[in-house]
Design an enzyme around this catalytic site. Structure first.
Site, PDB file in Angstrom:
ATOM      1  N   GLU A  16      36.826  59.760  37.409  1.00  0.00           N
ATOM      2  CA  GLU A  16      35.549  60.406  37.111  1.00  0.00           C
ATOM      3  C   GLU A  16      34.835  59.776  35.918  1.00  0.00           C
ATOM      4  OE1 GLU A  16      38.328  63.901  38.367  1.00  0.00           O
ATOM      5  OE2 GLU A  16      38.506  61.855  37.604  1.00  0.00           O
ATOM      6  N   GLU A 477      35.628  34.836  47.682  1.00  0.00           N
ATOM      7  CA  GLU A 477      36.638  35.888  47.827  1.00  0.00           C
ATOM      8  C   GLU A 477      36.068  37.233  48.282  1.00  0.00           C
ATOM      9  OE1 GLU A 477      39.197  36.093  44.375  1.00  0.00           O
ATOM     10  OE2 GLU A 477      39.085  33.941  44.067  1.00  0.00           O
ATOM     11  N   HIS A 688      33.013  39.475  31.056  1.00  0.00           N
ATOM     12  CA  HIS A 688      33.279  40.911  30.994  1.00  0.00           C
ATOM     13  C   HIS A 688      32.136  41.663  30.328  1.00  0.00           C
ATOM     14  CE1 HIS A 688      37.309  39.387  31.841  1.00  0.00           C
ATOM     15  NE2 HIS A 688      37.539  40.572  32.364  1.00  0.00           N
TER      16      HIS A 688
END
EC number: 2.1.1.14
Length: 748
Positions: A16, A477, A688
């Protein structure tokens, strides 16, 4: 009954927190709404712990991103450029976690490293000359107060001062001792405020104590704690350690005026011997007896045998480490009872703690049921696989010719330019990609239609890579859900949970597959789409594989055989895949070992015999039989590699790519010092973060690389795969990467 845990999973039963926070990032949810959702999630988790009968419940183990980053914000270890951003406290927090690029400024994310020997990653704080250590956040106090309002008196958890300093970076000219006094004062201020709010205990996590400690580090630790414990502000202090034993400092620890010590009896090789040598009567021992990192049921007889040898009655049973390293609950899984009865996720581990304490109080039927479970024969042995492993010789681990000769052969065969450009493997997995894969898995999409969709995705990205000017392409991929699960689905011996998500970094969850039995390859895994991609271009396309050590480390391993034996089984399966790719005409094959360091023992004395002496040969076994003109790549994710450079070189790959942008290329000095022979691709920008590198930024990074590594040894690539990024930011970043590489190539 006295039971507790080090910490509890944060993301929620169904992730959540991840989904709510992502809505906040997309401006679909206000900050107030996000904070309210987080508050509700904490309440739910505390209630579970209370209902399961824990006598001590932690708080502040929750985090919006990372507990080390939380500590940095608590103590004002935040760079001025971030403090100056005209954002909310939470906005500045996420700016350091993810980077920020907008109308308020442009800030790069802090570095990220592996959390000891786990797949969790922490954000690395940095102490600077302008850092003023003080209490600057209300999070730990607010969460304690929230639980208290619910009628739950928690034990607040906080990264200890020694571990905080050990895990942090320092501006040149500074050292940890420079901040000792201010840090002690700040921690004592936290103690005082918590005591004022009604807290009775505090847990200081000091996992850095299980590593090899120098005399200087021991002096720093003792200096911190002698000052800190001089005035505990009325709180009882639990000093918690995990991931190993504290052999270097045990006698000093038990002499400290702490009220309790938390020790790991699962990974701590010498923990029981240390405690049997003497444990003070005035302290409580928090015994980490239930494994916080694996999902198998606890063998009560073995645990009780350990507990019976502990020479103290002041005992609290605990998890060996935080339960954030295991999935939430088995209640949401579809396994049959014959399988499910062998597993214990986070919620079930609470039951195990309660059972162990109940057995100690005389409820023998619980022990009998557990012994009956462990008496069952769970899996048999694959005799053909056992024979294959027994027949391995040194030749199977040795690639010929040697690297220097291969390097020349590959240069002639591949004819790549100076500073060849490539990516690490995956491209953005859009909502459309994920929905098509789900529809296929549910049987709502035919194999033919799904194959057409995947082919179109590959075609589009192959054409785009060619147009942009990449030298070595990847197929993207798109058919893969996960770099380990995808392979496990094509291997015998694997099981897959439905909701077994575990936090990896920030809000990113991974769903580690479970090694249930012996592992063999069932069929070719990657040849189909790698071959298809290669047929669409004249440029080389990398075959993309996950290495055996990473597959093992990112799975929940068996406990009935050694991880060495499991890894060699996987290595033979991936070796077969490598040879099939080569036979299909794929001349560059990347075998990712992103998690090589993950199970590296925390003590140097255990590195080789307990790990590297078999982990490195397992990788060599995978590629030892390929031809000299087949180029073998490997990739490593966020971690610290500078101290194992010789072992990495001994993998005998031809090219290695690794994270470098967030760590400011510090690994390059060590590569140079160790005469690293392998060609290298230090990541030139951080994937990232959604931030697109600024103009000239990658050019500067490439220049810094070339100042330390010979140009003929350098590849240009991002830090990692691009699966989690958006298409727009990915393409903008990669265009800048190629342009910067081509400019540097032209200059050379």
């Amino acid at each position: 009954m006295t039971t507790t845990i080090i910490g509890f999973p944060r993301l929620g039963e169904f992730r959540e927190l991840k989904f709510t926070t992502e809505k906040y990032f997309r401006n679909e949810l206000s900050e107030a709404e996000l904070l309210e959702e987080a508050k509700a999630l904490r309440s739910k988790h505390w209630q579970i712990l209370k209902d399961k009968g824990l006598t001590e419940i932690p708080s502040n183990d929750f985090s919006h991103y990372d507990n080390v980053l939380d500590a940095a914000f608590l103590f004002n270890v935040v760079p001025q450029e971030v403090q100056d951003l005209e954002l909310s406290d939470l906005g500045r927090y996420f700016a350091l976690a993810r980077g920020y690029q907008g109308d308020k400024g442009d800030v790069r994310a802090w570095p990220m490293k592996k959390w000891f020997n786990t797949n969790y990653h922490y954000i690395v704080p940095k102490f600077e000359k302008g850092t003023q250590v003080k209490v600057a956040s209300q999070k730990i106090f607010d969460e304690f107060s929230q639980a208290k309002e619910l009628g739950i008196l928690t034990r607040p958890v906080l990264v200890g001062p020694f571990t905080l300093l050990q895990l942090s970076d320092f501006e040149e000219g500074l050292e940890p001792a420079d901040f000792l006094e201010d840090l002690v004062s700040a921690y004592q201020a936290v103690f005082a405020r918590l005591a004022e709010l009604g807290a009775k205990k505090i847990q200081l996590d000091e996992p850095s104590l299980v590593k090899d400690l120098s005399a200087q580090e021991k002096e720093l630790f003792l200096g911190l704690y002698q000052r800190l414990l001089a005035d505990k502000k009325g709180l009882q202090v639990l000093l918690a350690t995990y991931f190993g034993d504290v052999r270097d400092i045990y006698q000093d620890l038990i002499a400290l005026p702490v009220d309790a010590l938390g020790l790991d009896f699962v990974e701590g090789k010498k923990t029981l011997d240390l405690v049997k040598s003497g444990f003070p009567e005035d302290k409580t021992l928090y015994a980490g007896i239930v494994n916080g990192k694996n999902i198998w049921r606890n063998n009560y007889a073995k645990s009780l045998a350990i507990l019976e040898q502990i020479p103290t009655d002041k005992l609290v049973l605990s998890s060996s480490c935080s339960l954030l390293h295991v999935p939430f609950t088995t209640a949401n899984e579809d396994f049959g009872q014959d399988i499910l009865e062998h597993f214990a996720f986070a919620v079930e581990k609470l039951d195990e703690l309660r059972d162990l304490e109940a057995i100690r109080q005389g409820e023998e039927e619980l022990l009998e049921a557990n012994q009956a479970l462990f008496a069952k024969e769970r899996v048999g042995q694959n005799k053909e696989l056992a024979q294959r492993l027994a027949g391995l010789t040194e030749k199977d681990y040795t690639r010929l010719p040697a690297f220097a000769e291969r390097e020349q052969i590959q240069a002639q065969a591949l004819k790549l330019p100076l500073l060849p450009t490539t990516t690490i493997g995956s491209f953005p997995q859009t909502k459309e990609v994920r929905s098509q894969r789900l529809a296929f898995r549910k049987g709502e999409l035919s194999q033919e239609a799904y194959d057409q969709f995947l082919a179109q995705q590959i075609d589009d990205w192959i054409k785009w890579q060619e147009a942009v000017g990449f030298d070595v392409l990847v197929h993207g991929e798109f058919e893969r859900n996960d770099m380990v699960e995808y392979f496990g689905q094509n291997l015998s011996g694997y099981l897959f949970s439905k909701n077994g998500w575990v936090q990896s970094y920030g809000l990113r969850g991974v769903k580690p597959p479970i090694i249930w039995g012996d592992v063999t390859r069932l069929n070719p895994i990657t040849v189909k789409w790698s071959s298809y991609a290669q047929s669409q271009t004249k440029k080389p396309v990398k075959g993309m594989l996950t290495g055996p050590v990473t597959i093992l480390n990112w799975s929940f391993p068996r406990e009935d055989i050694s991880i060495k034996d499991s890894t060699l089984q996987i290595a033979l399966a991936i070796k077969d895949e490598v040879l099939d790719l080569e036979a299909a005409g794929i001349k560059i094959i990347q075998i990712d070992e992103a998690a090589l360091r993950e199970k590296l023992p925390l003590r140097r004395s255990d590195w080789y015999e307990d790990y590297l002496d078999w982990a490195i040969p397992a990788f060599r076994l995978v590629h030892s039989s390929v031809a000299a003109d087949t180029q073998i790549h490997t990739h490593m994710c966020y971690s610290e590699f500078t101290d194992i450079i010789p072992a990495i070189d001994n993998m005998d790959a031809d090219v290695i790519s690794f994270e470098a942008s967030r760590s400011n290329l510090v690994i390059l000095d060590e590569l140079k010092a160790k005469n690293f022979q392998t060609q290298v691709g230090p990541g030139v920008y951080d994937i990232h973060s959604p931030r697109v590198p600024a103009a000239g930024e990658i050019d500067q990074t490439i220049a810094a690389i070339l100042a330390k590594v010979p140009s003929q040894k350098v590849w240009i690539n991002p830090d990692c795969g691009l699966k989690t990024r958006g298409i727009k930011e990915t393409r903008e970043s990669l265009v800048r990467l190629v342009e910067a590489a081509q400019a540097a190539r032209k200059e050379l």
